[in-house]
Design a protein around this motif. Structure first.
Motif, PDB file in Angstrom:
ATOM      1  N   SER A   1       0.821  -1.207   0.000  1.00  0.00           N
ATOM      2  CA  SER A   1       0.000   0.000   0.000  1.00  0.00           C
ATOM      3  C   SER A   1       0.858   1.262   0.000  1.00  0.00           C
ATOM      4  O   SER A   1       0.501   2.260  -0.631  1.00  0.00           O
ATOM      5  N   GLU A   2       2.013   1.235   0.678  1.00  0.00           N
ATOM      6  CA  GLU A   2       2.852   2.436   0.735  1.00  0.00           C
ATOM      7  C   GLU A   2       3.488   2.765  -0.607  1.00  0.00           C
ATOM      8  O   GLU A   2       3.754   3.930  -0.897  1.00  0.00           O
ATOM      9  N   ARG A   3       3.730   1.766  -1.436  1.00  0.00           N
ATOM     10  CA  ARG A   3       4.393   2.040  -2.714  1.00  0.00           C
ATOM     11  C   ARG A   3       3.550   2.941  -3.610  1.00  0.00           C
ATOM     12  O   ARG A   3       4.096   3.705  -4.408  1.00  0.00           O
ATOM     13  N   TRP A   4       2.231   2.849  -3.532  1.00  0.00           N
ATOM     14  CA  TRP A   4       1.384   3.687  -4.390  1.00  0.00           C
ATOM     15  C   TRP A   4       1.633   5.176  -4.150  1.00  0.00           C
ATOM     16  O   TRP A   4       2.003   5.895  -5.093  1.00  0.00           O
ATOM     17  N   PRO A   5       1.452   5.708  -2.926  1.00  0.00           N
ATOM     18  CA  PRO A   5       1.727   7.140  -2.747  1.00  0.00           C
ATOM     19  C   PRO A   5       3.198   7.496  -2.902  1.00  0.00           C
ATOM     20  O   PRO A   5       3.521   8.621  -3.305  1.00  0.00           O
ATOM     21  N   LEU A   6       4.105   6.547  -2.620  1.00  0.00           N
ATOM     22  CA  LEU A   6       5.527   6.842  -2.778  1.00  0.00           C
ATOM     23  C   LEU A   6       5.884   7.021  -4.246  1.00  0.00           C
ATOM     24  O   LEU A   6       6.614   7.961  -4.611  1.00  0.00           O
ATOM     25  N   VAL A   7       5.380   6.151  -5.106  1.00  0.00           N
ATOM     26  CA  VAL A   7       5.614   6.299  -6.549  1.00  0.00           C
ATOM     27  C   VAL A   7       5.056   7.633  -7.030  1.00  0.00           C
ATOM     28  O   VAL A   7       5.697   8.364  -7.794  1.00  0.00           O
ATOM     29  N   ILE A   8       3.863   7.977  -6.553  1.00  0.00           N
ATOM     30  CA  ILE A   8       3.223   9.222  -6.977  1.00  0.00           C
ATOM     31  C   ILE A   8       4.010  10.435  -6.485  1.00  0.00           C
ATOM     32  O   ILE A   8       4.273  11.376  -7.244  1.00  0.00           O
ATOM     33  N   ALA A   9       4.398  10.420  -5.195  1.00  0.00           N
ATOM     34  CA  ALA A   9       5.126  11.562  -4.639  1.00  0.00           C
ATOM     35  C   ALA A   9       6.456  11.769  -5.351  1.00  0.00           C
ATOM     36  O   ALA A   9       6.803  12.900  -5.741  1.00  0.00           O
ATOM     37  N   LEU A  10       7.201  10.710  -5.559  1.00  0.00           N
ATOM     38  CA  LEU A  10       8.514  10.844  -6.194  1.00  0.00           C
ATOM     39  C   LEU A  10       8.407  11.267  -7.648  1.00  0.00           C
ATOM     40  O   LEU A  10       9.329  11.889  -8.183  1.00  0.00           O
ATOM     41  N   SER A  11       7.284  10.969  -8.291  1.00  0.00           N
ATOM     42  CA  SER A  11       7.119  11.383  -9.686  1.00  0.00           C
ATOM     43  C   SER A  11       7.016  12.900  -9.811  1.00  0.00           C
ATOM     44  O   SER A  11       7.182  13.447 -10.909  1.00  0.00           O
ATOM     45  N   ARG A  12       6.786  13.590  -8.713  1.00  0.00           N
ATOM     46  CA  ARG A  12       6.732  15.060  -8.741  1.00  0.00           C
ATOM     47  C   ARG A  12       8.134  15.676  -8.748  1.00  0.00           C
ATOM     48  O   ARG A  12       8.284  16.878  -8.964  1.00  0.00           O
ATOM     49  N   PHE A  13       9.144  14.837  -8.521  1.00  0.00           N
ATOM     50  CA  PHE A  13      10.524  15.315  -8.460  1.00  0.00           C
ATOM     51  C   PHE A  13      11.426  14.683  -9.521  1.00  0.00           C
ATOM     52  O   PHE A  13      12.553  15.131  -9.722  1.00  0.00           O
ATOM     53  N   GLY A  14      10.967  13.621 -10.165  1.00  0.00           N
ATOM     54  CA  GLY A  14      11.822  12.924 -11.107  1.00  0.00           C
ATOM     55  C   GLY A  14      11.059  11.888 -11.917  1.00  0.00           C
ATOM     56  O   GLY A  14       9.826  11.934 -12.015  1.00  0.00           O
ATOM     57  N   THR A  15      11.789  10.925 -12.458  1.00  0.00           N
ATOM     58  CA  THR A  15      11.230   9.977 -13.426  1.00  0.00           C
ATOM     59  C   THR A  15      11.540   8.540 -13.021  1.00  0.00           C
ATOM     60  O   THR A  15      12.672   8.208 -12.661  1.00  0.00           O
ATOM     61  N   TRP A  16      10.518   7.692 -13.088  1.00  0.00           N
ATOM     62  CA  TRP A  16      10.673   6.262 -12.825  1.00  0.00           C
ATOM     63  C   TRP A  16      10.936   5.499 -14.124  1.00  0.00           C
ATOM     64  O   TRP A  16      10.387   5.822 -15.166  1.00  0.00           O
ATOM     65  N   GLN A  17      11.731   4.454 -14.010  1.00  0.00           N
ATOM     66  CA  GLN A  17      11.903   3.492 -15.090  1.00  0.00           C
ATOM     67  C   GLN A  17      11.970   2.097 -14.483  1.00  0.00           C
ATOM     68  O   GLN A  17      12.483   1.914 -13.372  1.00  0.00           O
ATOM     69  N   GLY A  18      11.446   1.121 -15.200  1.00  0.00           N
ATOM     70  CA  GLY A  18      11.578  -0.268 -14.778  1.00  0.00           C
ATOM     71  C   GLY A  18      10.644  -0.706 -13.671  1.00  0.00           C
ATOM     72  O   GLY A  18      10.842  -1.787 -13.092  1.00  0.00           O
ATOM     73  N   LEU A  19       9.609   0.068 -13.361  1.00  0.00           N
ATOM     74  CA  LEU A  19       8.632  -0.399 -12.378  1.00  0.00           C
ATOM     75  C   LEU A  19       7.889  -1.609 -12.927  1.00  0.00           C
ATOM     76  O   LEU A  19       7.522  -1.651 -14.106  1.00  0.00           O
ATOM     77  N   GLU A  20       7.668  -2.592 -12.058  1.00  0.00           N
ATOM     78  CA  GLU A  20       6.935  -3.791 -12.461  1.00  0.00           C
ATOM     79  C   GLU A  20       5.746  -4.008 -11.544  1.00  0.00           C
ATOM     80  O   GLU A  20       5.768  -3.614 -10.378  1.00  0.00           O
ATOM     81  N   LEU A  21       4.721  -4.651 -12.084  1.00  0.00           N
ATOM     82  CA  LEU A  21       3.545  -4.991 -11.298  1.00  0.00           C
ATOM     83  C   LEU A  21       3.863  -6.131 -10.343  1.00  0.00           C
ATOM     84  O   LEU A  21       4.627  -7.040 -10.674  1.00  0.00           O
ATOM     85  N   SER A  22       3.282  -6.090  -9.156  1.00  0.00           N
ATOM     86  CA  SER A  22       3.489  -7.153  -8.185  1.00  0.00           C
ATOM     87  C   SER A  22       2.272  -7.222  -7.276  1.00  0.00           C
ATOM     88  O   SER A  22       1.359  -6.393  -7.366  1.00  0.00           O
ATOM     89  N   ARG A  23       2.255  -8.215  -6.414  1.00  0.00           N
ATOM     90  CA  ARG A  23       1.228  -8.361  -5.381  1.00  0.00           C
ATOM     91  C   ARG A  23       1.907  -8.752  -4.082  1.00  0.00           C
ATOM     92  O   ARG A  23       2.989  -9.338  -4.094  1.00  0.00           O
ATOM     93  N   SER A  24       1.248  -8.471  -2.981  1.00  0.00           N
ATOM     94  CA  SER A  24       1.748  -8.972  -1.704  1.00  0.00           C
ATOM     95  C   SER A  24       1.480 -10.475  -1.622  1.00  0.00           C
ATOM     96  O   SER A  24       0.824 -11.055  -2.491  1.00  0.00           O
ATOM     97  N   SER A  25       1.968 -11.096  -0.587  1.00  0.00           N
ATOM     98  CA  SER A  25       1.805 -12.541  -0.421  1.00  0.00           C
ATOM     99  C   SER A  25       0.333 -12.927  -0.390  1.00  0.00           C
ATOM    100  O   SER A  25      -0.506 -12.206   0.155  1.00  0.00           O
ATOM    101  N   SER A  26       0.044 -14.079  -0.950  1.00  0.00           N
ATOM    102  CA  SER A  26      -1.330 -14.609  -0.915  1.00  0.00           C
ATOM    103  C   SER A  26      -1.619 -15.325   0.389  1.00  0.00           C
ATOM    104  O   SER A  26      -2.758 -15.750   0.620  1.00  0.00           O
TER     105      SER A  26
END
Length: 299
Positions: free
Chosen positions: A134-159
């Motif tokens: 859950s924390e990665r969502w706002p972190l990705v969004i916040a950091l995108s206001r200062f720079g650029t992401w590359q290589g992010l991949e989709l994932s899920r937490s443990s089942s």
């Protein structure tokens, strides 16, 4: 800090302790509704067994069996998350969020490789951890206001744990570039336990990073996030907001900023943005001087 299997815990919205992967005991801490849907400080879940020690710097490796790295984040989804209008952030405001903590004077985050004198944001998590998810969502969004992401991949937490299969991203193969700060993102373990019940090790903090985290988070918890002297032990956003969501659907929902879950996610992103602005000297001004960021109260 473990360099082996499971990890640390997640706070604000819950946390998971490091150690060997055992049956999980989940302890409810109570819930605080944030914008109707968000449960802040929702849960603490612990894993028994001894924690491992950090041995080597994190390295970019091909994910072993059990790592969650999957399909790359599509350009369309990344565009939705990284081009959110300032007005949408401002409408979300700062929310009624738990406050991060302030590290003692003199605390210094070790430089990320290639930081070049820029301040470093340090994230420590694991792919199995739903609160990291859950924390990665706002972190990705916040950091995108200062720079650029590359290589992010989709994932899920443990089942196999609380909030199973929470949709998220993994930083395992991601990189980030910014003129304002450097990012050091460490995913310590995968999402699928092996026959021995342990999550496969992925990356390890350096001894200097591990020492910093031990001093600020002696219980050993994930996710752990620090920029400057501002740090979070655990996620301020509960995985509950992602229940039943898809990656594409939630990205679109957050970009529009109209639902309680979207506004809560953006409120956390605003809080993280305000902490980052502390170390960038208020740059970029159009972000750091925005009403929502200026309205955030940090310790």
């Amino acid at each position: 800090m473990p360099g082996s299997s499971a990890t640390r815990r997640s706070g604000g919205g819950g946390r998971s302790t490091r150690g060997r992967r055992r049956p999980v005991a989940w302890i409810a801490l109570g819930a605080v509704l944030v914008v109707l849907l968000v449960i802040v400080g929702a849960a603490i879940w612990k894993e028994g067994g001894p924690g491992g020690g950090s041995k080597s710097p994190a390295v970019r490796t091909q994910p072993p069996s059990g790592a969650g790295g999957g399909a790359p984040v599509s350009e369309a989804m990344l565009r939705e998350l990284t081009t959110i209008p300032a007005s949408t952030f401002d409408a979300a405001g700062g929310g009624q969020l738990p406050s991060p903590q302030l590290a003692p004077a003199g605390t210094r985050v070790p430089d990320a490789p290639g930081a070049g004198g820029k301040p470093t944001l340090l994230y420590v998590g694991a792919e199995f951890c739903p609160f990291c998810a859950s924390e990665r969502w706002p972190l990705v969004i916040a950091l995108s206001r200062f720079g650029t992401w590359q290589g992010l991949e989709l994932s899920r937490s443990s089942s196999q744990d609380v909030f199973p299969d929470t949709p998220t991203f993994t930083f395992l193969h991601a990189s980030y570039s910014s003129p304002y700060l450097a990012v050091r993102a460490i995913e310590m373990a995968g999402r699928v336990p092996g026959p021995d019940g342990r999550y496969p090790p992925l990356q390890s903090p350096t001894p200097e990073e591990a020492d910093l985290v031990r001093r600020l988070d002696p219980d050993g918890s994930i996710p752990f996030l620090i920029v400057g002297r501002t740090y979070w032990v655990g996620s301020p956003l509960s995985p509950e907001v992602l229940k039943g969501k898809t990656w594409e659907g939630f990205a679109r929902e957050v970009a529009q900023g109209k639902t309680p879950a979207a506004r809560a996610t953006l409120a956390v992103a605003n809080q993280m943005t305000a902490a980052i602005c502390r170390v960038t000297g208020g740059q970029p001004t159009e972000v750091c001087n925005s009403p929502a960021v200026q309205g955030v109260r940090l310790p």
